[in-house]
Motif scaffolding. Structure first.
Motif, PDB file in Angstrom:
ATOM      1  N   VAL A   1      74.694 -25.800  23.116  1.00  0.00           N
ATOM      2  CA  VAL A   1      73.797 -25.693  21.955  1.00  0.00           C
ATOM      3  C   VAL A   1      74.151 -26.759  20.927  1.00  0.00           C
ATOM      4  N   THR A   2      75.446 -26.923  20.640  1.00  0.00           N
ATOM      5  CA  THR A   2      75.887 -27.940  19.685  1.00  0.00           C
ATOM      6  C   THR A   2      75.548 -29.335  20.180  1.00  0.00           C
ATOM      7  N   LEU A   3      75.737 -29.588  21.481  1.00  0.00           N
ATOM      8  CA  LEU A   3      75.435 -30.900  22.044  1.00  0.00           C
ATOM      9  C   LEU A   3      73.953 -31.222  21.922  1.00  0.00           C
ATOM     10  N   ILE A   4      73.087 -30.254  22.199  1.00  0.00           N
ATOM     11  CA  ILE A   4      71.638 -30.479  22.074  1.00  0.00           C
ATOM     12  C   ILE A   4      71.270 -30.782  20.632  1.00  0.00           C
TER      13      ILE A   4
ATOM     14  N   ARG B   1      73.220 -32.166  18.355  1.00  0.00           N
ATOM     15  CA  ARG B   1      73.715 -33.488  17.984  1.00  0.00           C
ATOM     16  C   ARG B   1      72.861 -34.612  18.570  1.00  0.00           C
ATOM     17  N   LYS B   2      72.502 -34.473  19.831  1.00  0.00           N
ATOM     18  CA  LYS B   2      71.836 -35.571  20.538  1.00  0.00           C
ATOM     19  C   LYS B   2      70.331 -35.592  20.323  1.00  0.00           C
ATOM     20  N   PHE B   3      69.704 -34.412  20.199  1.00  0.00           N
ATOM     21  CA  PHE B   3      68.239 -34.370  20.163  1.00  0.00           C
ATOM     22  C   PHE B   3      67.703 -33.720  18.885  1.00  0.00           C
ATOM     23  N   HIS B   4      68.591 -33.222  18.026  1.00  0.00           N
ATOM     24  CA  HIS B   4      68.199 -32.613  16.743  1.00  0.00           C
ATOM     25  C   HIS B   4      67.203 -31.473  16.955  1.00  0.00           C
ATOM     26  N   ILE B   5      67.501 -30.647  17.951  1.00  0.00           N
ATOM     27  CA  ILE B   5      66.678 -29.485  18.266  1.00  0.00           C
ATOM     28  C   ILE B   5      67.583 -28.269  18.326  1.00  0.00           C
ATOM     29  N   SER B   6      67.130 -27.171  17.719  1.00  0.00           N
ATOM     30  CA  SER B   6      67.920 -25.947  17.684  1.00  0.00           C
ATOM     31  C   SER B   6      67.604 -25.083  18.904  1.00  0.00           C
ATOM     32  N   TYR B   7      68.666 -24.635  19.567  1.00  0.00           N
ATOM     33  CA  TYR B   7      68.539 -23.767  20.737  1.00  0.00           C
ATOM     34  C   TYR B   7      69.408 -22.531  20.535  1.00  0.00           C
ATOM     35  N   SER B   8      68.988 -21.429  21.126  1.00  0.00           N
ATOM     36  CA  SER B   8      69.833 -20.239  21.140  1.00  0.00           C
ATOM     37  C   SER B   8      70.809 -20.326  22.305  1.00  0.00           C
TER      38      SER B   8
ATOM     39  N   ALA C   1      70.046 -21.895  25.959  1.00  0.00           N
ATOM     40  CA  ALA C   1      70.852 -22.961  26.553  1.00  0.00           C
ATOM     41  C   ALA C   1      71.332 -22.559  27.945  1.00  0.00           C
ATOM     42  N   THR C   2      71.642 -21.278  28.129  1.00  0.00           N
ATOM     43  CA  THR C   2      72.071 -20.803  29.449  1.00  0.00           C
ATOM     44  C   THR C   2      70.961 -20.971  30.480  1.00  0.00           C
ATOM     45  N   ARG C   3      69.744 -20.577  30.097  1.00  0.00           N
ATOM     46  CA  ARG C   3      68.613 -20.733  31.026  1.00  0.00           C
ATOM     47  C   ARG C   3      68.329 -22.208  31.291  1.00  0.00           C
TER      48      ARG C   3
END
Length: 359
Positions: free
Chosen positions: A108-111, A113-120, A124-126
Motif C-alpha cells: 500500500v505504501t509503495l503504491i 509513493r510511486k503512483f500517488h493512489i490510495s489503496y486499502s 492491495a492483497t487482491r
C-alpha cells in the motif's frame, strides 16, 4: 481462481464460471434436479439452486456473465507492469532494509509513493494475487555467494567436465556429505485445531551419523547412487565428521563398481582440498577432480537426495543411533533402485550430459 482488484474474477475465471453455468443450463433443460447438477459439476447445492431459479425466470441468457464485478482497478495496465517490477526488486530496493518481507501494508505504501493512489490493505492483497504473487516461504541463499562465479562455472567448467576431453567411457560423479542426529527435522502432521502436536525428541548429545553420497552418471547408462556411512558416538574429543580416508574409500569402491574413469565434482570442504586429499587423488590416474564454486549447493544433485531423505525422517521417534543408521541405509537403498528419481535430482540442477553422437 485469482481475484481482480474490485473483488471479482479475472477474465479467465469469469470464462470458466460461465462455462460451468452453461453446462448447468443444459442439465436443467434435461430436467436434472439442482442437487444432482451440484454433484455432477462439483459446485455447492446453494449455487445450483440459485442458477436454477435464474434459468427458470430468464432462460439461458440469465446465466451469462455480465462482465467484471466490483470497482474498476485504479491502476492502468502500464502501472500494473511497473508495480510487478518494483515488487520483484524486493523490499530493500525501496527502503525496507531491516528485513526481506513484502507485506500488504508495505505494498500500500509503495503504491502511494510511486503512483500517488490510495489503496486499502485488502485491496492491495487482491491486487497482488492478480499480478501472480502469493504468500510463500522463501528459499535461503548466503550473502557471500558469487553469482558471476556460478554462471562462469556453468558455462566454462561444466563444459570442460562433460566435454570431449573427459576420459572415454568415464562417469561424471557428484559427491556431498550430510549429518543425521536423533533430533529429526519437523514435518507436518494432523492435529486437533488449536492444539499443537508434540513430538518427543532426545535432549542429550547422543551421537551423530555422517553420510557421504555420490551420484554417478554417464550417457546411455543407468544413474547410480553410492554412499558410505559412519557413526560418531557421543563423547568429548571424538571426531564428528568423515575424514580423507573415508572419501577415498568411497571413491575406490565406486571405481571398482563402474570399472571406468571417474570425473569427480564436489565442493570446497576443507577435507576435500587438504594436502592429504590431494596426495590421494594424485595416486589415482583414473580420477579427475573439479571443484564447485563456493556457496552453490544448487549445482550439486546430491543435495536433493539429502532433502528427500530428511523429509522421510520427519518427526522421528526417539531411537538408538544404530536404529537411525538402519533407517538412513534403507532410504538410500530405495533410491538406488529408482534411477529416474536420481535423474530428476540431476535435472533440477540444470547440469545434464549430452548423449553420445551416433556413428
Amino acid at each position: 481462481m485469482r481475484y481482480a482488484d474490485g473483488g471479482g474474477l479475472t477474465p479467465t475465471g469469469r470464462q470458466r464460471r460461465e462455462t460451468v453455468r452453461m453446462q448447468a443450463a443444459e442439465l436443467f433443460e434435461q430436467k436434472v434436479k439442482p442437487s444432482e447438477v451440484a454433484r455432477r459439476l462439483r459446485v455447492s447445492v446453494k449455487s445450483a439452486y440459485q442458477w436454477h431459479q435464474l434459468w427458470r425466470d430468464g432462460g439461458v441468457q440469465a446465466l451469462a456473465s455480465r462482465g467484471p464485478s466490483g470497482s474498476r482497478c485504479r491502476l492502468s495496465s502500464r502501472c500494473l507492469e511497473k508495480l510487478a517490477v518494483y515488487l520483484e526488486e524486493g523490499p530493500a530496493a525501496h527502503g525496507w532494509v531491516e528485513d526481506q518481507v513484502w507485506t500488504a501494508s508495505r505494498v500500500v505504501t509503495l503504491i502511494g509513493r510511486k503512483f500517488h493512489i490510495s489503496y486499502s490493505v485488502s485491496g492491495a492483497t487482491r491486487l497482488m494475487h492478480r499480478l501472480g504473487f502469493s504468500p510463500q516461504v522463501p528459499a535461503r541463499r548466503v550473502a557471500e555467494r558469487d553469482e558471476q562465479a556460478v554462471s562462469t562455472w556453468r558455462e566454462a567448467t561444466w563444459a570442460e567436465v562433460k566435454g570431449p576431453g573427459r576420459p572415454g567411457g568415464g562417469y561424471v560423479c557428484f559427491e556431498d556429505e550430510a549429518g543425521f542426529t536423533r533430533r529429526p527435522p519437523r514435518g507436518r502432521t494432523w492435529g486437533r485445531r488449536g492444539i499443537t502436536p508434540v513430538v518427543t525428541v532426545s535432549g542429550r548429545r547422543s551421537g551423530r551419523l555422517s553420510v557421504a553420497g555420490l551420484i554417478a552418471m554417464r550417457p546411455g547408462s543407468r544413474t547410480r547412487l553410492c554412499h558410505r556411512l559412519r557413526t560418531h558416538p557421543a563423547g568429548k574429543g571424538t571426531r564428528r565428521s568423515m575424514g580423507e580416508r573415508d572419501f577415498i574409500a568411497l571413491l575406490d569402491g565406486v571405481h571398482q563398481l563402474v570399472r571406468a574413469p571417474i570425473v569427480l565434482v564436489w565442493d570446497r570442504l576443507n577435507t576435500h582440498v587438504s594436502r592429504r586429499m590431494q596426495e590421494f587423488v594424485a595416486e589415482r590416474e583414473w580420477l579427475t577432480v573439479f571443484l564447485l564454486p563456493a556457496y552453490s549447493p544448487d549445482l550439486n544433485p546430491v543435495e536433493g537426495i539429502w532433502a528427500h531423505v530428511k523429509r522421510s525422517l520427519a518427526n522421528l521417534a526417539v531411537m538408538a543411533l544404530d536404529r537411525l543408521e538402519a533407517l538412513v541405509r534403507n532410504r538410500l537403498k530405495r533410491l538406488q533402485y529408482r534411477p529416474h528419481t536420481l535423474d530428476g535430482f540431476i535435472a533440477g540442477t540444470g547440469l545434464t550430459l549430452d548423449a553420445p553422437a551416433s556413428p
